[in-house]
Design an enzyme around this catalytic site. Structure first.
Site, PDB file in Angstrom:
ATOM      1  N   ASP A   1       0.869  -1.181   0.000  1.00  0.00           N
ATOM      2  CA  ASP A   1       0.000   0.000   0.000  1.00  0.00           C
ATOM      3  C   ASP A   1       0.905   1.229   0.000  1.00  0.00           C
ATOM      4  OD1 ASP A   1      -2.347   1.640   0.254  1.00  0.00           O
ATOM      5  OD2 ASP A   1      -1.939   1.843   2.393  1.00  0.00           O
ATOM      6  N   SER A   2       0.298   2.369  -0.240  1.00  0.00           N
ATOM      7  CA  SER A   2       1.058   3.622  -0.185  1.00  0.00           C
ATOM      8  C   SER A   2       1.476   3.940   1.247  1.00  0.00           C
ATOM      9  CB  SER A   2       0.185   4.759  -0.708  1.00  0.00           C
ATOM     10  OG  SER A   2      -0.953   4.869   0.113  1.00  0.00           O
TER      11      SER A   2
ATOM     12  N   CYS B   1     -10.857   3.728   0.082  1.00  0.00           N
ATOM     13  CA  CYS B   1      -9.417   3.875   0.313  1.00  0.00           C
ATOM     14  C   CYS B   1      -9.095   3.037   1.546  1.00  0.00           C
ATOM     15  CB  CYS B   1      -9.094   5.352   0.560  1.00  0.00           C
ATOM     16  SG  CYS B   1      -7.410   5.633   1.152  1.00  0.00           S
TER      17      CYS B   1
END
Ligand code: DGL
Length: 260
Positions: A10-11, A183
């Site tokens: 993931d970011s 998100c």
């Protein structure tokens, strides 16, 4: 083969919400989680940059022998998963906003979605919305600033609440009965969101569906780890380790720094 780890990226710390769902469903599996917090947020980057970062993360996980990769980021999924599937041999599991179940269940026929700019502007998101939510009014809002605040550990801060108030107001006024969290950082906001939303509004995210899909694909490919030993749970961050630590509550987790 089955003892090879499940790779996830993931970011940043958000995808740990997906890791938790997967670990709960598949407690024997070894896992490697990459938190690319140094490059967060992905949601404001160009498609090409998101693609490059997704390739970089995928190659690190493949170098570490992962048998499957879970793209634990809506933004990376909606912008890069087609490329990843076309270019690498392992199975990829992605995560997309749960518009379809929200559209099916909504009685007010009005659904809110909070996601990043990168996800909401992607063609994958638009085709999912067109195919699965016709006749439904979708109130989209970009959650500008939320990922940055969560990455700083400020889940319950005044700043976070102020932004949420701004993003939720048009949804509440329009009469939503479902709020889709598009998100993987946002499930950490659920306790705050519940305090702010009218009681009848239900919050929906895709974490459980992703875990079920991961299990199904492992089973179909005969890749499930049937060993009963404690799994090896590795977490890597290229930024603030203590923030990542604060999101992982598992005594077996090994949390380390890594340059990537
Ligand atoms: N967790 C990512 C997602 O699901 C956040 C993207 C970002 O870094 O902006 O979209």
């Amino acid at each position: 083969m089955s003892k090879q780890p499940i790779g996830m990226f993931d970011s940043g710390v958000g995808g740990t919400s997906i890791w938790k769902e997967i670990h709960e469903l598949l407690p024997n599996e070894n896992t490697i989680y990459l938190a690319d917090s140094k490059n967060a947020p992905y949601g404001i980057k160009s498609k090409n940059d998101i693609l490059k970062l997704s390739v970089k993360n995928t190659e690190i996980l493949l170098d570490r022998n992962c048998k499957i990769i879970v793209v634990a980021c809506n933004t990376a999924t909606t912008n890069a998963i087609n490329y990843l599937r076309a270019n690498y041999d392992v199975p990829f599991i992605g995560i997309e906003p749960a518009i379809k179940p929200a559209a099916l269940r909504s009685t007010s026929k009005t659904v809110g979605i909070l996601a990043t700019k990168g996800t909401l502007s992607s063609s994958l998101f638009h085709s999912t919305a067109e195919n699965h939510a016709s006749g439904i009014k979708i109130i989209e809002r970009v959650g500008t600033g939320l990922v940055r605040l969560i990455e700083s550990g400020k889940v319950r801060s005044i700043e976070t609440k102020t932004l949420l108030e701004e993003y939720l107001e048009p949804m509440i006024s329009a009469g939503i009965d479902y709020l889709v969290l598009g998100c993987t950082h946002y499930p950490y906001l659920i306790p705050v969101l519940k305090e702010m939303l009218p009681e009848h509004v239900k919050i929906i995210d895709s974490g459980e569906a992703v875990a079920l899909q991961t299990k199904a694909i492992l089973e179909n490919n005969k890749l499930l780890n049937l060993s009963k030993y404690n799994p090896d749970l590795q977490f890597y961050s290229n930024s603030n380790l203590s923030v990542l630590r604060s999101f992982i509550d598992d005594e077996n987790a090994k949390i380390s720094s890594l340059e990537f």
